[in-house]
Design a protein around this motif. Structure first.
Motif, mmCIF file in Angstrom:
data_model
loop_
_atom_site.group_PDB
_atom_site.id
_atom_site.type_symbol
_atom_site.label_atom_id
_atom_site.label_comp_id
_atom_site.label_asym_id
_atom_site.label_seq_id
_atom_site.Cartn_x
_atom_site.Cartn_y
_atom_site.Cartn_z
ATOM 1 N N ARG A 30 33.992 -16.961 8.235
ATOM 2 C CA ARG A 30 33.816 -18.058 7.278
ATOM 3 C C ARG A 30 32.527 -18.836 7.543
ATOM 4 O O ARG A 30 31.867 -19.293 6.615
ATOM 5 N N GLY A 31 32.169 -18.951 8.829
ATOM 6 C CA GLY A 31 30.983 -19.730 9.164
ATOM 7 C C GLY A 31 29.679 -18.967 9.077
ATOM 8 O O GLY A 31 28.611 -19.579 9.058
ATOM 9 N N LEU A 32 29.748 -17.640 9.008
ATOM 10 C CA LEU A 32 28.525 -16.833 8.948
ATOM 11 C C LEU A 32 28.457 -16.027 7.659
ATOM 12 O O LEU A 32 27.648 -16.304 6.778
ATOM 13 N N VAL A 33 29.323 -15.028 7.526
ATOM 14 C CA VAL A 33 29.284 -14.142 6.353
ATOM 15 C C VAL A 33 29.551 -14.922 5.070
ATOM 16 O O VAL A 33 28.784 -14.846 4.099
ATOM 17 N N ASP A 34 30.649 -15.672 5.042
ATOM 18 C CA ASP A 34 31.007 -16.404 3.824
ATOM 19 C C ASP A 34 29.982 -17.492 3.512
ATOM 20 O O ASP A 34 29.726 -17.803 2.346
ATOM 21 N N TYR A 35 29.398 -18.051 4.569
ATOM 22 C CA TYR A 35 28.323 -19.036 4.380
ATOM 23 C C TYR A 35 27.141 -18.399 3.656
ATOM 24 O O TYR A 35 26.561 -18.994 2.727
ATOM 25 N N LEU A 36 26.760 -17.190 4.061
ATOM 26 C CA LEU A 36 25.613 -16.523 3.454
ATOM 27 C C LEU A 36 25.901 -16.089 2.022
ATOM 28 O O LEU A 36 25.031 -16.162 1.152
ATOM 29 N N ASP B 122 27.985 -17.598 0.001
ATOM 30 C CA ASP B 122 27.955 -18.849 -0.760
ATOM 31 C C ASP B 122 26.516 -19.292 -1.025
ATOM 32 O O ASP B 122 26.184 -19.749 -2.126
ATOM 33 N N LYS B 123 25.662 -19.124 -0.029
ATOM 34 C CA LYS B 123 24.255 -19.510 -0.177
ATOM 35 C C LYS B 123 23.574 -18.638 -1.227
ATOM 36 O O LYS B 123 22.751 -19.126 -2.018
ATOM 37 N N GLY B 124 23.920 -17.330 -1.251
ATOM 38 C CA GLY B 124 23.373 -16.439 -2.268
ATOM 39 C C GLY B 124 23.840 -16.815 -3.658
ATOM 40 O O GLY B 124 23.069 -16.754 -4.630
ATOM 41 N N ASN B 125 25.098 -17.222 -3.771
ATOM 42 C CA ASN B 125 25.614 -17.678 -5.065
ATOM 43 C C ASN B 125 24.894 -18.936 -5.527
ATOM 44 O O ASN B 125 24.670 -19.144 -6.728
ATOM 45 N N ARG B 126 24.545 -19.785 -4.587
ATOM 46 C CA ARG B 126 23.885 -21.047 -4.930
ATOM 47 C C ARG B 126 22.458 -20.832 -5.428
ATOM 48 O O ARG B 126 22.008 -21.515 -6.354
ATOM 49 N N GLU C 12 27.039 -24.262 14.183
ATOM 50 C CA GLU C 12 25.704 -24.638 14.653
ATOM 51 C C GLU C 12 24.673 -24.262 13.591
ATOM 52 O O GLU C 12 24.927 -23.406 12.727
ATOM 53 N N PRO C 13 23.481 -24.870 13.616
ATOM 54 C CA PRO C 13 22.447 -24.528 12.626
ATOM 55 C C PRO C 13 21.975 -23.077 12.724
ATOM 56 O O PRO C 13 21.690 -22.445 11.707
ATOM 57 N N PHE C 14 21.878 -22.543 13.943
ATOM 58 C CA PHE C 14 21.346 -21.195 14.125
ATOM 59 C C PHE C 14 22.309 -20.152 13.565
ATOM 60 O O PHE C 14 23.535 -20.300 13.638
ATOM 61 N N LEU C 15 21.753 -19.080 13.033
ATOM 62 C CA LEU C 15 22.559 -17.915 12.673
ATOM 63 C C LEU C 15 21.684 -16.671 12.700
ATOM 64 O O LEU C 15 20.468 -16.738 12.541
ATOM 65 N N LEU C 16 22.321 -15.549 12.932
ATOM 66 C CA LEU C 16 21.666 -14.239 12.848
ATOM 67 C C LEU C 16 22.691 -13.218 12.398
ATOM 68 O O LEU C 16 23.796 -13.150 12.944
ATOM 69 N N ARG D 249 17.261 -15.294 7.936
ATOM 70 C CA ARG D 249 17.919 -14.964 9.196
ATOM 71 C C ARG D 249 18.985 -13.885 9.027
ATOM 72 O O ARG D 249 19.588 -13.444 10.000
ATOM 73 N N MET D 250 19.228 -13.462 7.783
ATOM 74 C CA MET D 250 20.031 -12.276 7.518
ATOM 75 C C MET D 250 19.056 -11.128 7.339
ATOM 76 O O MET D 250 18.292 -11.085 6.370
ATOM 77 N N LEU D 251 19.063 -10.202 8.288
ATOM 78 C CA LEU D 251 18.036 -9.168 8.366
ATOM 79 C C LEU D 251 18.638 -7.797 8.124
ATOM 80 O O LEU D 251 19.616 -7.415 8.771
#
Length: 498
Positions: free
Chosen positions: A39-45, A47-51, A249-253, A274-276
């Motif tokens: 939820r904090g990494l994959v779902d966050y990304l 959601d960010k793509g949807n935004r 946390e702010p960081f993600l990879l 940061r999604m590579l």
């Protein structure tokens, strides 16, 4: 009483930061796992793509464990993501509402609905985080009820997809496991194929798996502490109740091995650099292992023995702050920066993460299996550093000496557990090699002999560390001073000498 976070609340709110069109987006991802990392990494990304418009899709989540999914359904699967920490030396404190999940299905109670979900042509991606134990071969018949294992469930869904679309082209999935296993995608595919053979499924289906489905190795990295301790206070400030609230946390990879096709399917990667998605994720795995994990392992025994208890406390301590920076920037980084182009930026990110005041990362927890971690994460760095500079890294050598002192038993053994001692009191040594170190300490005649025997023990290091010129001498010098002066006094003297 505060209103609960749900779609009705979103419709009424004027500042919810949720694009209301998202509720009409198709289901495009099947996700195994409801945990906070996903939820904090994959779902966050997602959601960010949807935004930002790079993606238009939502996630069907499969809950494999028993228990109700009502905490999700009561909130229409909305949840708060609170980003707290340090990024580029600045404090970050942002709150957003994640609307990426469409529904959560419990695998045992709603298996038929899960099977029906893969009938949707728009569903193109499967993501998992079932812990490392989840990617294991379990011989089971997938047509006899709900499979018990994650690979069994995945195979059943692939078979349903194949059968429903009659093996047509372009009906497969991009499958991305995020379990912390090296080559997790390759391993998962091997197990699925082995299980298909066990179930005597037709060759045409096996061919379809090879041709139409992409199993991608991946690496994830983000600390997600989960629900905040002061939830009631945060809810009051936000103006709504949310039992799914998570802190990150702010960081993600998220590094994924894939090509242009994978990039096209996972188009939400465009929302965050940061999604590579790259041909190989080996450089990203290497920099995480050496810089993040390696610096933790080599630094924590010294910090803990000096009386500190968390990583954040260590970063606030003048000596340990300098120690972390020297180890990361001057000793580890130079040994990998040619092979890992993003390592310099990653090193700075790691220092920011260690300085995060909102995460309580206990040092004693990091010392779990300390000697095995030292072998996996730092032995190669000792070798590379000497090859490059023709000397041993002084700060890492001090850390290695502190590890030997940390693993020194205090004379008490209870329930097969060894105990160490520092000025603040006893601690449990949770290391499978504790008996080896105990024997070396018990039979030690002098520090140089002790260090020589430990360094030469291939059971511990898979190599003879005495072969590194100067290694034994440097570690012996450090350990002698730590033992004779005491860690806290030694550190104070180092500060005075600066």
């Amino acid at each position: 009483m505060l209103p609960i976070l749900n779609s009705a609340y979103i419709q009424r709110s004027t500042d919810s930061n949720v694009n209301k069109d998202v509720f009409s987006y198709p289901e495009t991802i099947l996700q195994f796992g409801t945990g906070v990392l996903l939820r904090g990494l994959v779902d966050y990304l997602v959601d960010k793509g949807n935004r930002n418009g790079s993606y238009k899709g939502r996630i069907v989540v499969i809950k494999s464990t028993d228990g109700s999914t009502s905490e999700f359904s009561e909130q229409d699967n909305l949840f708060t993501t609170h980003i707290k920490g340090v990024a580029q030396g600045e404090l970050v404190d942002n709150v957003l509402i994640n609307s990426s999940i469409s529904r959560v299905l419990q695998s045992n109670a709603e298996w038929e609905k899960i099977l029906e979900a893969v009938h949707q042509p728009a569903l193109q991606t499967i993501i998992s985080n079932t812990t490392e134990v989840g990617i294991q071969y379990v011989p089971e018949r997938i047509k006899e009820g709900v499979p018990a294992s994650f690979p069994g469930k995945l195979l059943a869904l692939l078979w349903e997809r194949y059968h429903y679309f009659k093996g047509s082209s372009n009906t497969g999935f991009v499958i991305v496991p995020t379990e912390l296993v090296v080559d997790n995608g390759r391993l998962l595919k091997e197990i699925v194929l082995q299980l298909a053979a066990y179930n005597e499924l037709p060759q045409g289906f096996t061919d379809w798996i090879h041709k139409e489905n992409r199993f991608c190795n991946s690496l994830v990295d983000r600390i997600v502490p989960g629900k905040p301790r002061n939830l009631a206070e945060m809810e009051e400030k936000a103006g709504y109740r949310d039992q799914l609230w998570i802190e990150v946390e702010p960081f993600l990879l998220w590094a994924i091995e894939g090509d242009e096709q994978v990039k096209s399917v996972l188009s939400f990667h465009q929302a965050d650099e940061r999604m590579l998605i790259a041909e190989s994720i080996t450089p990203y795995r290497e920099q995480k292992l050496r810089i993040l994990n390696g610096s933790h392992t080599v630094s924590v025994p010294l910090a803990f023995l000096s009386g500190l208890n968390t990583v954040y406390e260590s970063m606030k301590d003048p000596f340990m702050n300098r120690f972390f920076k020297k180890v990361i920037l001057e000793e580890i980084l130079p040994t990998i920066e040619n092979e890992c182009p993003t390592a310099p930026a990653f090193a700075q990110d790691v220092l920011d993460r260690f300085a995060n005041p909102f995460i309580e990362h206990k040092l004693i927890s990091i010392t779990f299996q300390e000697s095995s971690k030292m072998n996996a994460r730092n032995v190669k760095t000792f070798q590379r550093y000497h090859e490059k500079f023709n000397k041993v890294p002084p700060y890492m050598s001090l850390g290695f000496a502190a590890m030997i002192l940390f693993l020194r038993p205090a004379g008490r053994k209870e329930d097969e557990k060894y105990y160490g001692n520092r000025e603040a009191g006893e601690y449990v040594i949770t290391d499978d090699n504790a008996a080896i170190f105990a024997e070396y300490w018990q039979n030690a005649t002098d520090i140089h002999t002790l260090v020589s025997k430990i360094a030469a023990d291939k059971r511990l290091w898979e190599t003879d560390l005495t072969a590194i010129p100067g290694f034994v001498a440097e570690v012996t010098s450090c350990l002698s001073e730590l033992k004779e002066k005491g860690v806290a006094t030694f550190i104070q003297l180092q500060l005075e000498l600066k």
